[in-house]
Design a protein around this motif. Structure first.
Motif, PDB file in Angstrom:
ATOM      1  N   VAL A 146       0.824  -1.206   0.000  1.00  0.00           N
ATOM      2  CA  VAL A 146       0.000   0.000   0.000  1.00  0.00           C
ATOM      3  C   VAL A 146       0.862   1.262   0.000  1.00  0.00           C
ATOM      4  O   VAL A 146       0.327   2.369  -0.041  1.00  0.00           O
ATOM      5  CB  VAL A 146      -0.980   0.015   1.199  1.00  0.00           C
ATOM      6  N   ILE A 149       0.334   3.596  -2.986  1.00  0.00           N
ATOM      7  CA  ILE A 149      -1.078   3.855  -3.275  1.00  0.00           C
ATOM      8  C   ILE A 149      -1.565   5.018  -2.406  1.00  0.00           C
ATOM      9  O   ILE A 149      -1.303   5.062  -1.207  1.00  0.00           O
ATOM     10  CB  ILE A 149      -1.936   2.594  -2.996  1.00  0.00           C
ATOM     11  N   ASP A 185      -1.779   0.752  -9.540  1.00  0.00           N
ATOM     12  CA  ASP A 185      -1.525   2.088  -8.988  1.00  0.00           C
ATOM     13  C   ASP A 185      -2.849   2.739  -8.589  1.00  0.00           C
ATOM     14  O   ASP A 185      -3.929   2.186  -8.779  1.00  0.00           O
ATOM     15  CB  ASP A 185      -0.753   2.958  -9.980  1.00  0.00           C
ATOM     16  N   THR A 186      -2.745   3.939  -8.025  1.00  0.00           N
ATOM     17  CA  THR A 186      -3.913   4.665  -7.528  1.00  0.00           C
ATOM     18  C   THR A 186      -4.921   4.921  -8.647  1.00  0.00           C
ATOM     19  O   THR A 186      -6.126   4.751  -8.461  1.00  0.00           O
ATOM     20  CB  THR A 186      -3.475   5.980  -6.871  1.00  0.00           C
TER      21      THR A 186
END
Length: 191
Positions: A146, A149, A185-186
């Motif tokens: 994480v 992110i 990815d985000t």
């Protein structure tokens, strides 16, 4: 739907270190007169024999909602409902009953009166912090870091979504990343 009602039932059993048993009302119904009620009484006796325990009736309104209306089942749903109410009122064994419902208005009013259930509570959509935790949980559960992110951003764009919907967004992003052989990815999670 998807807000975590079932998870609450599981959490109660875990917190109390008691076994959790799910009563599947659909399996109780039988085409022969009197058999459905007998099946319910047998299931309730069986859970009492396994006490102490937590008994979970998932989506109770689907099993007993027609007991509140004029149904065309010859009174079966009303008899099944009466059997459950009597057991709720009179059982002595340490069985804690948890029932979940998506539409509480579909339930017969006598089920909701004080004394049938100790408490009735609403499980709503997750707040910002909970949405962040949900994203973290589902990424970590699937072995993803994480660190790269933007969890806070994802929690903001997921406002109004249930925990189940957020989980499915994570799964969809993972599938797309795998299919296209690109890093997660985000932006992909937001999409």
């Amino acid at each position: 739907q998807g807000a975590g009602k079932s998870l609450c039932a599981k959490a109660i059993a875990t917190a109390w270190q008691q076994p959790l048993y799910r009563l599947d009302c659909g399996t109780l119904y039988n085409s022969y007169i009197g058999e459905s009620e007998r099946n319910l009484r047998k299931a309730l006796r069986q859970i009492e024999a396994m006490a102490p325990a937590v008994l979970w009736i998932d989506e109770i309104e689907k099993a007993f909602a027609s007991a509140a209306s004029q149904s065309t089942d010859g009174g079966l749903s009303k008899r099944m409902f009466a059997t459950l109410l009597t057991w709720m009122q009179e059982h002595d064994e340490p069985v804690f009953l948890v029932a979940t419902a998506n539409d509480i208005h579909a339930l017969p009013p006598e089920l909701l009166r004080k004394g049938r259930f100790d408490e009735i509570f609403f499980v709503g959509l997750p707040g910002t912090e909970a949405r962040q935790a949900i994203v973290r949980i589902h990424l970590t559960k699937r072995g993803r870091s994480v660190e790269s992110i933007d969890i806070a951003h994802l929690a903001e764009v997921a406002e109004g979504y249930s925990g189940a919907e957020i989980e499915q967004a994570v799964l969809s992003a993972l599938h797309e990343a795998f299919d296209k052989d690109i890093p997660l990815d985000t932006a992909l999670l937001e999409k």
